[in-house]
Write a protein that holds these residues in place. Structure first.
Motif, PDB file in Angstrom:
ATOM      1  N   ALA A 233       0.834  -1.203   0.000  1.00  0.00           N
ATOM      2  CA  ALA A 233       0.000   0.000   0.000  1.00  0.00           C
ATOM      3  C   ALA A 233       0.867   1.250   0.000  1.00  0.00           C
ATOM      4  O   ALA A 233       1.878   1.330   0.707  1.00  0.00           O
ATOM      5  N   ASP A 234       0.460   2.223  -0.782  1.00  0.00           N
ATOM      6  CA  ASP A 234       1.161   3.501  -0.877  1.00  0.00           C
ATOM      7  C   ASP A 234       0.263   4.591  -0.331  1.00  0.00           C
ATOM      8  O   ASP A 234      -0.821   4.838  -0.867  1.00  0.00           O
ATOM      9  N   ALA A 235       0.672   5.218   0.771  1.00  0.00           N
ATOM     10  CA  ALA A 235      -0.114   6.280   1.396  1.00  0.00           C
ATOM     11  C   ALA A 235       0.787   7.448   1.740  1.00  0.00           C
ATOM     12  O   ALA A 235       2.004   7.290   1.886  1.00  0.00           O
ATOM     13  N   ASP A 236       0.194   8.619   1.876  1.00  0.00           N
ATOM     14  CA  ASP A 236       0.974   9.797   2.238  1.00  0.00           C
ATOM     15  C   ASP A 236       1.690   9.599   3.566  1.00  0.00           C
ATOM     16  O   ASP A 236       2.794  10.091   3.760  1.00  0.00           O
ATOM     17  N   TRP A 237       1.051   8.856   4.470  1.00  0.00           N
ATOM     18  CA  TRP A 237       1.601   8.684   5.810  1.00  0.00           C
ATOM     19  C   TRP A 237       2.517   7.472   5.925  1.00  0.00           C
ATOM     20  O   TRP A 237       3.139   7.253   6.972  1.00  0.00           O
ATOM     21  N   ASP A 238       2.654   6.681   4.865  1.00  0.00           N
ATOM     22  CA  ASP A 238       3.547   5.518   4.873  1.00  0.00           C
ATOM     23  C   ASP A 238       3.721   5.071   3.424  1.00  0.00           C
ATOM     24  O   ASP A 238       2.915   4.313   2.901  1.00  0.00           O
ATOM     25  N   THR A 239       4.780   5.541   2.777  1.00  0.00           N
ATOM     26  CA  THR A 239       4.916   5.309   1.348  1.00  0.00           C
ATOM     27  C   THR A 239       5.322   3.873   1.032  1.00  0.00           C
ATOM     28  O   THR A 239       5.949   3.183   1.841  1.00  0.00           O
ATOM     29  N   ALA A 240       4.969   3.454  -0.171  1.00  0.00           N
ATOM     30  CA  ALA A 240       5.367   2.120  -0.631  1.00  0.00           C
ATOM     31  C   ALA A 240       6.881   2.016  -0.708  1.00  0.00           C
ATOM     32  O   ALA A 240       7.461   0.980  -0.332  1.00  0.00           O
ATOM     33  N   GLN A 241       7.537   3.068  -1.173  1.00  0.00           N
ATOM     34  CA  GLN A 241       8.993   2.994  -1.329  1.00  0.00           C
ATOM     35  C   GLN A 241       9.690   2.772   0.005  1.00  0.00           C
ATOM     36  O   GLN A 241      10.679   2.035   0.081  1.00  0.00           O
ATOM     37  N   SER A 242       9.181   3.387   1.078  1.00  0.00           N
ATOM     38  CA  SER A 242       9.809   3.187   2.386  1.00  0.00           C
ATOM     39  C   SER A 242       9.698   1.733   2.826  1.00  0.00           C
ATOM     40  O   SER A 242      10.625   1.184   3.446  1.00  0.00           O
ATOM     41  N   LYS A 243       8.601   1.084   2.478  1.00  0.00           N
ATOM     42  CA  LYS A 243       8.433  -0.332   2.846  1.00  0.00           C
ATOM     43  C   LYS A 243       9.297  -1.242   1.969  1.00  0.00           C
ATOM     44  O   LYS A 243       9.874  -2.218   2.453  1.00  0.00           O
ATOM     45  N   ILE A 244       9.397  -0.904   0.684  1.00  0.00           N
ATOM     46  CA  ILE A 244      10.268  -1.674  -0.204  1.00  0.00           C
ATOM     47  C   ILE A 244      11.725  -1.557   0.264  1.00  0.00           C
ATOM     48  O   ILE A 244      12.463  -2.559   0.314  1.00  0.00           O
ATOM     49  N   ASP A 245      12.139  -0.351   0.620  1.00  0.00           N
ATOM     50  CA  ASP A 245      13.503  -0.143   1.115  1.00  0.00           C
ATOM     51  C   ASP A 245      13.762  -0.981   2.360  1.00  0.00           C
ATOM     52  O   ASP A 245      14.853  -1.552   2.522  1.00  0.00           O
ATOM     53  N   TYR A 246      12.768  -1.059   3.227  1.00  0.00           N
ATOM     54  CA  TYR A 246      12.929  -1.847   4.454  1.00  0.00           C
ATOM     55  C   TYR A 246      13.108  -3.325   4.120  1.00  0.00           C
ATOM     56  O   TYR A 246      14.000  -3.996   4.650  1.00  0.00           O
ATOM     57  N   LEU A 247      12.251  -3.853   3.246  1.00  0.00           N
ATOM     58  CA  LEU A 247      12.333  -5.269   2.877  1.00  0.00           C
ATOM     59  C   LEU A 247      13.673  -5.591   2.221  1.00  0.00           C
ATOM     60  O   LEU A 247      14.297  -6.615   2.514  1.00  0.00           O
ATOM     61  N   GLN A 248      14.123  -4.712   1.344  1.00  0.00           N
ATOM     62  CA  GLN A 248      15.368  -4.973   0.634  1.00  0.00           C
ATOM     63  C   GLN A 248      16.599  -4.754   1.510  1.00  0.00           C
ATOM     64  O   GLN A 248      17.657  -5.347   1.258  1.00  0.00           O
ATOM     65  N   GLY A 249      16.458  -3.944   2.554  1.00  0.00           N
ATOM     66  CA  GLY A 249      17.592  -3.645   3.415  1.00  0.00           C
ATOM     67  C   GLY A 249      17.757  -4.576   4.590  1.00  0.00           C
ATOM     68  O   GLY A 249      18.816  -4.607   5.231  1.00  0.00           O
ATOM     69  N   ASP A 250      16.728  -5.360   4.890  1.00  0.00           N
ATOM     70  CA  ASP A 250      16.800  -6.286   6.026  1.00  0.00           C
ATOM     71  C   ASP A 250      17.529  -7.559   5.599  1.00  0.00           C
ATOM     72  O   ASP A 250      17.202  -8.158   4.569  1.00  0.00           O
ATOM     73  N   PRO A 251      18.517  -8.026   6.398  1.00  0.00           N
ATOM     74  CA  PRO A 251      19.307  -9.193   5.983  1.00  0.00           C
ATOM     75  C   PRO A 251      18.511 -10.479   5.845  1.00  0.00           C
ATOM     76  O   PRO A 251      18.880 -11.343   5.041  1.00  0.00           O
ATOM     77  N   VAL A 252      17.414 -10.610   6.588  1.00  0.00           N
ATOM     78  CA  VAL A 252      16.589 -11.814   6.491  1.00  0.00           C
ATOM     79  C   VAL A 252      15.502 -11.646   5.440  1.00  0.00           C
ATOM     80  O   VAL A 252      15.331 -12.487   4.545  1.00  0.00           O
ATOM     81  N   LEU A 253      14.766 -10.539   5.514  1.00  0.00           N
ATOM     82  CA  LEU A 253      13.645 -10.327   4.599  1.00  0.00           C
ATOM     83  C   LEU A 253      14.108 -10.175   3.153  1.00  0.00           C
ATOM     84  O   LEU A 253      13.374 -10.523   2.226  1.00  0.00           O
ATOM     85  N   SER A 254      15.308  -9.693   2.966  1.00  0.00           N
ATOM     86  CA  SER A 254      15.824  -9.519   1.608  1.00  0.00           C
ATOM     87  C   SER A 254      16.003 -10.851   0.887  1.00  0.00           C
ATOM     88  O   SER A 254      16.124 -10.885  -0.344  1.00  0.00           O
ATOM     89  N   LYS A 255      15.974 -11.959   1.642  1.00  0.00           N
ATOM     90  CA  LYS A 255      16.131 -13.279   1.029  1.00  0.00           C
ATOM     91  C   LYS A 255      14.790 -13.928   0.688  1.00  0.00           C
ATOM     92  O   LYS A 255      14.761 -15.033   0.117  1.00  0.00           O
ATOM     93  N   LEU A 256      13.680 -13.267   1.020  1.00  0.00           N
ATOM     94  CA  LEU A 256      12.377 -13.793   0.633  1.00  0.00           C
ATOM     95  C   LEU A 256      12.292 -13.908  -0.888  1.00  0.00           C
ATOM     96  O   LEU A 256      12.849 -13.083  -1.621  1.00  0.00           O
TER      97      LEU A 256
END
Length: 296
Positions: A233-256
């Motif tokens: 979900a992409d919202a003004d109060w929580d953007t999609a890009q911020s969540k994508i960055d989190y998933l890609q930056g986490d050492p465990v989640l990035s391996k999903l």
């Protein structure tokens, strides 16, 4: 435009209008978009509280309506707009922290309507179904004497959903619907807008066995599910890009699997909640999953 009196049962409250209102104020984006879909912009005295961008198809109409506040307006600001009807997606609009209670406003001659998905009394909340969404659309159309417009929208969406079902772009895919919160992710569960969308495109919701429309879960459960794709979900109060960055930056989640494949489908928040844009959300998810199947 019909001028017949209308009486509706709305969240346990009777809504009565003698003639179609001429100075509507909408207090949440979902309500605003229903009004715009019904072509009511010339009868809108104001609007408030966006979660994301108004779709291009309604932008010119939206821009013609005064914006009273970024979030809920004060009682004074609301009354200064001289509304004769109020429409909100959530009961939170009608509190002392916002514009005041529905009873207080009715006493001032201003009737109101709350989305049946946003009633303050949880026992009155409508089940999340396409029929219930069209029921809200038809309720508002009755109040404003434009029922033929609601009928046309419903028919168009029924055709759209039939086409998405025939395409079944999500067939064979396990999908995580990630709304917000990186500590304990807030995800689409088995009885809300995300589930309706995933059902419409033939995808499996990895948290479809959970009750309610949304639930907080653990990242451990996400890892165990290992989704093929993530709808974000992409919202003004929580953007999609911020969540994508989190998933890609986490050492465990990035391996999903989904993160490795960059299998992300971004959907505006307003297309993820029960309302007039949910069918558009289903079309967007269908298109996104089709691209994943094609390997692009």
């Amino acid at each position: 435009m019909s001028g017949a009196p209308v009486d509706l049962d709305n969240c346990g409250t009777t809504v009565s209008v003698g003639t179609p209102p001429e100075r509507l104020v909408t207090l949440n984006q979902g309500a605003t978009q229903v009004a715009l879909a019904l072509g009511l912009e010339s009868r809108m005295a104001g609007t408030a509280y966006l979660d994301d961008a108004v779709p291009e198809k309604w932008k010119a109409a939206y821009d013609s309506v005064p914006v009273l506040s970024k979030e809920y307006p004060t009682k004074e600001k609301l009354l200064a707009s001289r509304p004769d009807f109020l429409y909100a997606s959530y009961a939170s609009a009608f509190t002392d922290k916002a514009v005041g209670s529905r009873e207080e406003l009715r006493g001032q001659g201003i009737p109101s309507y709350v989305s049946p998905f946003g009633c303050s009394d949880k026992s009155k909340v409508a089940p999340t179904t396409w029929q219930a969404m069209w029921g809200e659309l038809n309720d508002v159309a009755k109040v404003f004497g434009v029922t033929e417009r609601a009928t046309a929208i419903q028919r168009g969406q029924e055709q759209q959903l039939a086409q998405l079902g025939a395409t079944a772009a999500g067939k064979g895919l396990k999908v995580l619907w990630f709304d917000s919160d990186t500590k304990t992710p807030f995800v689409g569960a088995g009885h809300g807008g995300p589930q309706l969308v995933l059902d419409a495109v033939g995808a499996a919701n990895v948290f479809g066995d959970l009750p309610g429309g949304w639930q907080n879960v653990s990242w451990e459960k996400v890892v165990a599910a290992d989704p093929d794709a993530v709808v974000i979900a992409d919202a003004d109060w929580d953007t999609a890009q911020s969540k994508i960055d989190y998933l890609q930056g986490d050492p465990v989640l990035s391996k999903l699997t989904a993160v490795q494949r960059k299998a992300f489908v971004v959907v505006p928040f307003s297309e993820s909640t029960p309302g007039v844009l949910l069918a558009d959300g289903a079309a967007r998810v269908s298109a996104g999953l089709s691209r994943l199947h094609q390997g692009s």
